[in-house]
Scaffold this motif. Sequence first.
Motif, PDB file in Angstrom:
ATOM      1  N   VAL A   1       1.074  -1.368   0.000  1.00 27.55           N
ATOM      2  CA  VAL A   1      -0.235  -0.179  -0.169  1.00 27.55           C
ATOM      3  C   VAL A   1       1.031   1.353  -0.090  1.00 27.55           C
ATOM      4  O   VAL A   1      -0.064   2.431  -0.465  1.00 27.55           O
ATOM      5  CB  VAL A   1      -1.197   0.191   0.785  1.00 27.55           C
ATOM      6  N   ALA A   2       2.173   0.967   0.806  1.00 28.51           N
ATOM      7  CA  ALA A   2       2.307   2.343   1.084  1.00 28.51           C
ATOM      8  C   ALA A   2       3.580   2.681  -0.126  1.00 28.51           C
ATOM      9  O   ALA A   2       3.216   3.775  -0.890  1.00 28.51           O
ATOM     10  CB  ALA A   2       3.662   2.246   2.160  1.00 28.51           C
ATOM     11  N   PHE A   3       4.288   1.694  -1.499  1.00 25.16           N
ATOM     12  CA  PHE A   3       4.494   1.597  -2.353  1.00 25.16           C
ATOM     13  C   PHE A   3       3.584   1.905  -3.312  1.00 25.16           C
ATOM     14  O   PHE A   3       4.056   3.147  -4.488  1.00 25.16           O
ATOM     15  CB  PHE A   3       5.241   0.808  -3.239  1.00 25.16           C
TER      16      PHE A   3
ATOM     17  N   ASP B   1      10.926   4.408 -18.101  1.00 23.47           N
ATOM     18  CA  ASP B   1      11.769   3.567 -16.638  1.00 23.47           C
ATOM     19  C   ASP B   1      10.899   4.864 -15.511  1.00 23.47           C
ATOM     20  O   ASP B   1      10.160   5.900 -16.198  1.00 23.47           O
ATOM     21  CB  ASP B   1      12.967   3.361 -16.536  1.00 23.47           C
ATOM     22  N   ALA B   2      11.352   4.227 -14.557  1.00 19.95           N
ATOM     23  CA  ALA B   2      10.862   5.563 -13.610  1.00 19.95           C
ATOM     24  C   ALA B   2      11.716   5.385 -12.108  1.00 19.95           C
ATOM     25  O   ALA B   2      11.643   3.951 -11.457  1.00 19.95           O
ATOM     26  CB  ALA B   2       9.552   5.169 -13.300  1.00 19.95           C
ATOM     27  N   THR B   3      12.108   6.018 -11.490  1.00 24.76           N
ATOM     28  CA  THR B   3      11.735   5.722  -9.657  1.00 24.76           C
ATOM     29  C   THR B   3      10.767   7.238  -8.994  1.00 24.76           C
ATOM     30  O   THR B   3      10.010   7.282  -9.230  1.00 24.76           O
ATOM     31  CB  THR B   3      13.268   6.413  -9.220  1.00 24.76           C
ATOM     32  N   ALA B   4      11.138   6.502  -7.345  1.00 19.95           N
ATOM     33  CA  ALA B   4       9.757   7.155  -6.402  1.00 19.95           C
ATOM     34  C   ALA B   4      10.483   7.338  -5.661  1.00 19.95           C
ATOM     35  O   ALA B   4      11.441   7.289  -5.203  1.00 19.95           O
ATOM     36  CB  ALA B   4       8.455   6.263  -6.928  1.00 19.95           C
ATOM     37  N   LEU B   5       9.498   8.483  -4.633  1.00 24.11           N
ATOM     38  CA  LEU B   5       9.918   8.422  -3.083  1.00 24.11           C
ATOM     39  C   LEU B   5       8.573   7.748  -2.143  1.00 24.11           C
ATOM     40  O   LEU B   5       7.591   8.178  -2.798  1.00 24.11           O
ATOM     41  CB  LEU B   5       9.660  10.516  -3.020  1.00 24.11           C
ATOM     42  N   HIS B   6       8.987   7.281  -1.618  1.00 21.43           N
ATOM     43  CA  HIS B   6       8.451   5.950  -1.201  1.00 21.43           C
ATOM     44  C   HIS B   6       8.035   6.129   0.461  1.00 21.43           C
ATOM     45  O   HIS B   6       9.143   6.172   0.744  1.00 21.43           O
ATOM     46  CB  HIS B   6       7.814   5.336  -2.024  1.00 21.43           C
ATOM     47  N   ILE B   7       7.822   5.031   1.073  1.00 21.82           N
ATOM     48  CA  ILE B   7       7.917   4.969   2.551  1.00 21.82           C
ATOM     49  C   ILE B   7       7.392   3.689   2.636  1.00 21.82           C
ATOM     50  O   ILE B   7       8.099   2.863   3.721  1.00 21.82           O
ATOM     51  CB  ILE B   7       7.299   5.637   3.715  1.00 21.82           C
ATOM     52  N   GLY B   8       7.424   3.038   1.396  1.00 21.53           N
ATOM     53  CA  GLY B   8       7.890   1.568   1.160  1.00 21.53           C
ATOM     54  C   GLY B   8       8.910   0.556   2.357  1.00 21.53           C
ATOM     55  O   GLY B   8       8.403  -0.291   3.462  1.00 21.53           O
TER      56      GLY B   8
ATOM     57  N   THR C   1       7.733  -6.422  -4.232  1.00 21.32           N
ATOM     58  CA  THR C   1       7.382  -7.099  -5.570  1.00 21.32           C
ATOM     59  C   THR C   1       6.415  -7.360  -6.098  1.00 21.32           C
ATOM     60  O   THR C   1       6.333  -6.963  -7.551  1.00 21.32           O
ATOM     61  CB  THR C   1       8.274  -8.425  -5.280  1.00 21.32           C
ATOM     62  N   ILE C   2       4.941  -7.724  -5.100  1.00 18.01           N
ATOM     63  CA  ILE C   2       4.123  -7.638  -6.255  1.00 18.01           C
ATOM     64  C   ILE C   2       3.134  -6.624  -6.486  1.00 18.01           C
ATOM     65  O   ILE C   2       3.085  -6.113  -7.928  1.00 18.01           O
ATOM     66  CB  ILE C   2       2.786  -7.616  -4.922  1.00 18.01           C
ATOM     67  N   ALA C   3       4.057  -4.758  -5.444  1.00 19.16           N
ATOM     68  CA  ALA C   3       3.586  -3.413  -6.163  1.00 19.16           C
ATOM     69  C   ALA C   3       4.351  -3.290  -7.508  1.00 19.16           C
ATOM     70  O   ALA C   3       4.091  -2.717  -8.642  1.00 19.16           O
ATOM     71  CB  ALA C   3       4.519  -2.661  -5.117  1.00 19.16           C
ATOM     72  N   ASP C   4       6.234  -4.131  -7.333  1.00 22.26           N
ATOM     73  CA  ASP C   4       6.306  -3.556  -8.977  1.00 22.26           C
ATOM     74  C   ASP C   4       5.527  -4.963 -10.249  1.00 22.26           C
ATOM     75  O   ASP C   4       5.571  -3.546 -11.282  1.00 22.26           O
ATOM     76  CB  ASP C   4       7.293  -4.243  -8.681  1.00 22.26           C
ATOM     77  N   ILE C   5       5.557  -5.322  -9.809  1.00 22.85           N
ATOM     78  CA  ILE C   5       5.018  -6.454 -10.788  1.00 22.85           C
ATOM     79  C   ILE C   5       3.107  -6.118 -11.455  1.00 22.85           C
ATOM     80  O   ILE C   5       3.028  -6.335 -12.812  1.00 22.85           O
ATOM     81  CB  ILE C   5       4.041  -7.973 -10.474  1.00 22.85           C
ATOM     82  N   LEU C   6       2.927  -5.365 -10.413  1.00 26.02           N
ATOM     83  CA  LEU C   6       1.402  -4.496 -10.934  1.00 26.02           C
ATOM     84  C   LEU C   6       1.421  -2.946 -11.449  1.00 26.02           C
ATOM     85  O   LEU C   6       0.672  -2.855 -12.202  1.00 26.02           O
ATOM     86  CB  LEU C   6      -0.013  -4.789  -9.549  1.00 26.02           C
ATOM     87  N   ASP C   7       3.060  -3.274 -11.075  1.00 21.73           N
ATOM     88  CA  ASP C   7       2.968  -1.890 -12.321  1.00 21.73           C
ATOM     89  C   ASP C   7       3.476  -1.928 -13.600  1.00 21.73           C
ATOM     90  O   ASP C   7       4.956  -2.078 -13.279  1.00 21.73           O
ATOM     91  CB  ASP C   7       3.575  -0.752 -11.506  1.00 21.73           C
ATOM     92  N   PRO C   8       2.953  -1.139 -14.640  1.00 17.55           N
ATOM     93  CA  PRO C   8       4.346  -1.703 -15.765  1.00 17.55           C
ATOM     94  C   PRO C   8       5.520  -0.866 -16.303  1.00 17.55           C
ATOM     95  O   PRO C   8       6.619  -1.336 -16.301  1.00 17.55           O
ATOM     96  CB  PRO C   8       3.349  -0.846 -16.940  1.00 17.55           C
ATOM     97  N   ALA C   9       6.069   0.192 -14.860  1.00 16.44           N
ATOM     98  CA  ALA C   9       7.643   0.829 -15.199  1.00 16.44           C
ATOM     99  C   ALA C   9       8.192   0.052 -13.787  1.00 16.44           C
ATOM    100  O   ALA C   9       8.813   0.256 -14.506  1.00 16.44           O
ATOM    101  CB  ALA C   9       6.626   2.159 -13.956  1.00 16.44           C
ATOM    102  N   TYR C  10       7.141  -0.669 -13.247  1.00 15.86           N
ATOM    103  CA  TYR C  10       8.346  -1.297 -12.630  1.00 15.86           C
ATOM    104  C   TYR C  10       8.566  -2.636 -12.320  1.00 15.86           C
ATOM    105  O   TYR C  10       9.254  -3.457 -11.395  1.00 15.86           O
ATOM    106  CB  TYR C  10       8.150  -0.812 -10.982  1.00 15.86           C
ATOM    107  N   ILE C  11       7.622  -3.390 -13.286  1.00  7.32           N
ATOM    108  CA  ILE C  11       7.434  -4.479 -13.477  1.00  7.32           C
ATOM    109  C   ILE C  11       9.068  -5.832 -13.551  1.00  7.32           C
ATOM    110  O   ILE C  11       9.517  -6.565 -13.087  1.00  7.32           O
ATOM    111  CB  ILE C  11       6.411  -5.435 -14.483  1.00  7.32           C
ATOM    112  N   VAL C  12       9.166  -5.024 -14.654  1.00  5.83           N
ATOM    113  CA  VAL C  12      10.852  -5.517 -14.551  1.00  5.83           C
ATOM    114  C   VAL C  12      12.540  -5.214 -13.965  1.00  5.83           C
ATOM    115  O   VAL C  12      13.127  -6.569 -13.815  1.00  5.83           O
ATOM    116  CB  VAL C  12      11.797  -4.757 -16.518  1.00  5.83           C
ATOM    117  N   SER C  13      11.480  -4.650 -12.790  1.00  8.16           N
ATOM    118  CA  SER C  13      12.158  -4.744 -11.626  1.00  8.16           C
ATOM    119  C   SER C  13      12.511  -5.265 -10.565  1.00  8.16           C
ATOM    120  O   SER C  13      12.316  -5.718  -9.426  1.00  8.16           O
ATOM    121  CB  SER C  13      12.466  -3.435 -11.194  1.00  8.16           C
ATOM    122  N   ALA C  14      11.270  -6.627 -10.644  1.00  3.80           N
ATOM    123  CA  ALA C  14      10.989  -6.943  -9.055  1.00  3.80           C
ATOM    124  C   ALA C  14      11.781  -7.983  -8.910  1.00  3.80           C
ATOM    125  O   ALA C  14      11.939  -8.013  -7.917  1.00  3.80           O
ATOM    126  CB  ALA C  14       9.678  -8.051 -10.095  1.00  3.80           C
ATOM    127  N   PRO C  15      12.152  -8.400  -9.581  1.00  2.00           N
ATOM    128  CA  PRO C  15      13.547  -9.669  -8.984  1.00  2.00           C
ATOM    129  C   PRO C  15      14.172  -9.030  -8.380  1.00  2.00           C
ATOM    130  O   PRO C  15      14.843  -9.334  -6.915  1.00  2.00           O
ATOM    131  CB  PRO C  15      14.306 -10.651 -10.273  1.00  2.00           C
TER     132      PRO C  15
END
Length: 204
Positions: free
Chosen positions: A23-25, A38-45, A70-84
């Motif tokens: 939720v936080a991420f 690609d993307a980066t982010a400011l977050h508190i995850g 990792t689930i958050a990454d998988i559900l976001d097209p900008a981060y899915i490749v970074s999930a591992p």
Amino acid sequence: MEKRNETLIKLAQTGLMAALCFVAFTFLKIKIPMPGGDATALHIGNAFCVLGALIMGGWYGGLAGAVGMTIADILDPAYIVSAPKTFVLKLCIGLIVGLVAHRVAKIDESTDKRYILRWSVIASVAGLGFNVLADPIVGYFYKMFILGQPQEMAEVLAKWSAAATFVNAVVSVILVGVLYNALRPVLLRMGMICIGKVNGLSHS
């Protein structure tokens, strides 16, 4: 039976922390678009990954952060490749925090509030400090050698990632310091933290 109940409680706590990381991420971040989609982010995850490691120990806290983000990454097209990469780094954050807090400082065996505050902050800095260094470095090689991005683009992304990760770490250390030391007495009364029961790299 008691051992089984403890394990069930830890698993439930891990699920809760994983959900908070997610939720936080996913919903409490400021996304910074980067070249190439690609993307980066400011977050508190990461804060909830660290909080989980302080409450439950390194394995459970790290697993919560790894699974949730990792689930958050998988559900976001900008981060899915970074999930591992996310899974490995978040697990490492939890393990380092658990090692420092519970194996080195043994905060689970202390009732000294100042000692616990000091070492919970030190453990948070250790885990998130690792992430500040590892995230851009691992990200650089991951994007260049695994994803095949040009070196120039990988360098730009690494620099932006380093800056965002540093800001995230500072905010998370402050947040965790406040949350953990405020929640600890409540969790002790509820029996959700048992003095001497938490272990940084394993559980008992």
